[in-house]
Motif scaffolding. Structure first.
Motif, mmCIF file in Angstrom:
data_model
loop_
_atom_site.group_PDB
_atom_site.id
_atom_site.type_symbol
_atom_site.label_atom_id
_atom_site.label_comp_id
_atom_site.label_asym_id
_atom_site.label_seq_id
_atom_site.Cartn_x
_atom_site.Cartn_y
_atom_site.Cartn_z
ATOM 1 N N ASP A 1 -10.231 1.834 4.723
ATOM 2 C CA ASP A 1 -10.339 1.179 6.029
ATOM 3 C C ASP A 1 -11.200 -0.082 5.983
ATOM 4 O OD1 ASP A 1 -8.563 2.641 7.485
ATOM 5 O OD2 ASP A 1 -10.055 4.040 8.284
ATOM 6 N N ALA A 2 -11.422 -0.586 4.805
ATOM 7 C CA ALA A 2 -12.096 -1.878 4.635
ATOM 8 C C ALA A 2 -11.154 -2.793 3.854
ATOM 9 C CB ALA A 2 -13.429 -1.705 3.906
ATOM 10 N N ARG A 3 -11.057 -2.585 2.566
ATOM 11 C CA ARG A 3 -10.151 -3.399 1.756
ATOM 12 C C ARG A 3 -8.697 -3.019 2.013
ATOM 13 N NH1 ARG A 3 -10.110 -6.719 -2.656
ATOM 14 N NH2 ARG A 3 -8.538 -6.379 -4.298
ATOM 15 N N TYR A 4 -8.450 -1.730 2.195
ATOM 16 C CA TYR A 4 -7.103 -1.244 2.475
ATOM 17 C C TYR A 4 -7.222 -0.036 3.395
ATOM 18 C CZ TYR A 4 -8.973 -0.072 -2.165
ATOM 19 O OH TYR A 4 -9.820 0.180 -3.216
ATOM 20 N N PRO A 5 -6.147 0.335 4.104
ATOM 21 C CA PRO A 5 -6.238 1.432 5.087
ATOM 22 C C PRO A 5 -6.443 2.792 4.430
ATOM 23 C CG PRO A 5 -3.978 0.664 4.883
ATOM 24 C CD PRO A 5 -4.820 -0.314 4.115
ATOM 25 N N ALA A 6 -7.083 3.689 5.160
ATOM 26 C CA ALA A 6 -7.426 5.012 4.630
ATOM 27 C C ALA A 6 -6.183 5.817 4.274
ATOM 28 C CB ALA A 6 -8.278 5.773 5.642
#
Length: 493
Positions: A195-200
């Motif tokens: 949920d920062a670089r890519y979604p969880a």
């Protein structure tokens, strides 16, 4: 570019993409095959995430081309960090201390955003020139954006970031972190970026499958990679000149060099043999002979004094990496192998093999003489360009010392001593640039600032700035690197 050159340089898009992936891996200081492995993992992740067919193709193509803008901003990285390759290794591998160093220089927004803009614009343009779909072009133009909106260069977030970008980012981290830190540590690192670089949800999918994917990856053959990664668009044909232009972007003073070597070598070869297949081989080899140059930091290439031995060791290995590229580049493999002989000499004093005549083929001798001649006629950081007569005399001297083949040198110099330049078949008018705008573009493409261009062309800096703005508008780009790439394709440089 002549009709012959078009025929000589025809290559499947997938082979060109693999060559560009190899160059990107060298530029990033990663093992050769890093981009192929990333693409293989990204394809698995896209399938497991039930991505649609358009996204699936974009994931494969974007994975292979995500570092294709690395040569374009190498000069910028060198200006800021010194060693353009070492800092990229630290960034990609999340090495301790690199973020602190970045913050000390002003932070990502100040330092990396303009470099990211260059990279993204050029890689997107590469995809366009290869005829790849809009989805791939869009993903490459946003390749450094992140899910949380803290990416570069425009801080897109969530749904405005192409899904292919997020999948490729996670696949790249899985490949890199598992290889360097082990699988257990890799899972910890990608979880931190959820949920920062890519979604969880992508991280959750990777957590369920990555271990088995990595095991399968270790058993994959070249045929397996080709079958998994070749998209319909990559089965089409393109020309190898784009590879040459991407290679030359690494060092502004190399603009147009590889094309000139290729054309000079093909012309020389035609004087020595009627075998058109030989002409084609030396032309292709001339285009890609500089692949291994990407493995050497710009600060070494830009040295104006005598290179220390440690630097020479890296330079000597450049043609070795060109040879290695042939193992990955499919139909370009034969050309890459020949290209790796560009710096061999007849007396065994060349590199990297130290091969002696008669082990060197006619084509290898042609390539070596052509590279030397074109280089002598070009400006370098350590010397000005030699005149045609001076360059010709130097080649004759090298031949008399037994370093170059006498017959090849005589053939190369038999029809005057001008460096052969090629165009891509476009007229100047087709670019819509004025003659003065082209003059300015040629100067800035070699790395000159606006002030330096003004002095060289006897113009005011404000006039040069206006011309640069017009060039960008007409070529539909915002960076000098992208303008150089487009201008090279148009035959303006």
């Amino acid at each position: 570019m002549t009709d012959d050159h078009v025929a000589f340089s025809a290559v499947r898009v997938f082979d060109a993409v693999k060559a560009l992936a190899f160059i990107g891996d060298l530029s990033m200081g990663q093992p050769t095959g890093h981009s192929l492995r990333t693409a293989w993992l990204a394809a698995r992740l896209a399938d497991a995430s039930r991505a649609d067919s358009v996204t699936n193709a974009a994931v494969r193509e974007t994975s292979l081309l995500r570092w294709s803008g690395c040569t374009a901003n190498a000069a910028g990285f060198a200006d800021v960090f010194g060693d353009d390759i070492a800092i990229r290794i630290a960034m990609v591998e999340d090495r301790p201390g690199w973020a602190e160093r970045l913050n000390a220089l002003g932070g990502a927004g100040a330092v990396l955003a303009p470099l990211a803009q260059i990279h993204c614009e050029v890689s997107g343009e590469v995809a366009r020139m290869l005829g790849l779909a809009d989805a791939t072009q869009s993903a490459l133009r946003r390749i450094f954006e992140t899910f949380d909106g803290h990416g570069l260069p425009t801080q897109h977030a969530h749904e405005t970031v192409p899904q292919a970008v997020l999948i490729v980012a996670l696949a790249g981290d899985i490949e890199t972190f598992s290889r360097i830190y082990g699988i257990e540590r890799m899972f910890e690192l990608i979880a931190r970026r959820a949920d920062a670089r890519y979604p969880a949800h992508l991280v959750d999918t990777a957590a369920r499958h990555a271990t088995s994917w990595l095991a399968e990856l270790e058993q994959a053959s070249t045929a397996d990679f080709d079958a998994a990664l070749t998209t319909p668009d990559m089965r089409l044909d393109t020309t190898a000149e784009l590879i040459a232009d991407v290679i030359d972007l690494k060092l502004p003073w190399m603009t147009g060099f590889s094309r000139a070597v290729a054309a000079t070598a093909a012309q020389c070869c035609a004087r020595l043999t009627a075998d058109r297949s030989a002409h084609a081989r030396v032309y292709r080899a001339g285009l890609i002979h500089g692949i291994g140059r990407a493995s050497v930091p710009n600060q070494i290439w830009n040295m104006s004094e005598r290179l220390p031995e440690s630097a020479w060791e890296r330079v000597r290995l450049a043609p070795y990496w060109t040879s290695r590229a042939g193992k990955q580049a499919g139909a370009l493999g034969e050309a890459a192998e020949l290209a790796s002989y560009a710096y061999e000499r007849s007396d065994g004093s060349g590199y990297f093999r130290g091969t002696r005549d008669p082990s060197l083929t006619l084509e290898a001798n042609v390539l070596a003489a052509s590279v030397m001649f074109v280089a002598l006629r070009s400006d370098r950081p350590w010397r000005a360009a030699r005149s045609a007569a001076e360059a010709a005399q130097h080649l004759r001297d090298e031949a008399s010392r037994g370093r170059l083949n006498v017959n090849v040198v005589n053939a190369l110099l038999s029809d005057g001593t001008s460096t052969v330049r090629t165009t891509a078949g476009h007229t100047v008018q087709s670019s819509r640039l004025t003659a003065r705008e082209i003059d300015v573009l040629r100067v800035i493409s070699r790395g000159a600032s606006n002030k330096e261009a003004a002095r060289e062309l006897t113009l005011s800096p404000s006039t040069v700035r206006t011309h640069v703005e017009n060039v960008f508008r007409k070529l539909e780009c915002t960076t000098r690197a992208a303008a150089t790439l487009k201008a090279s394709a148009l035959g303006l440089l």
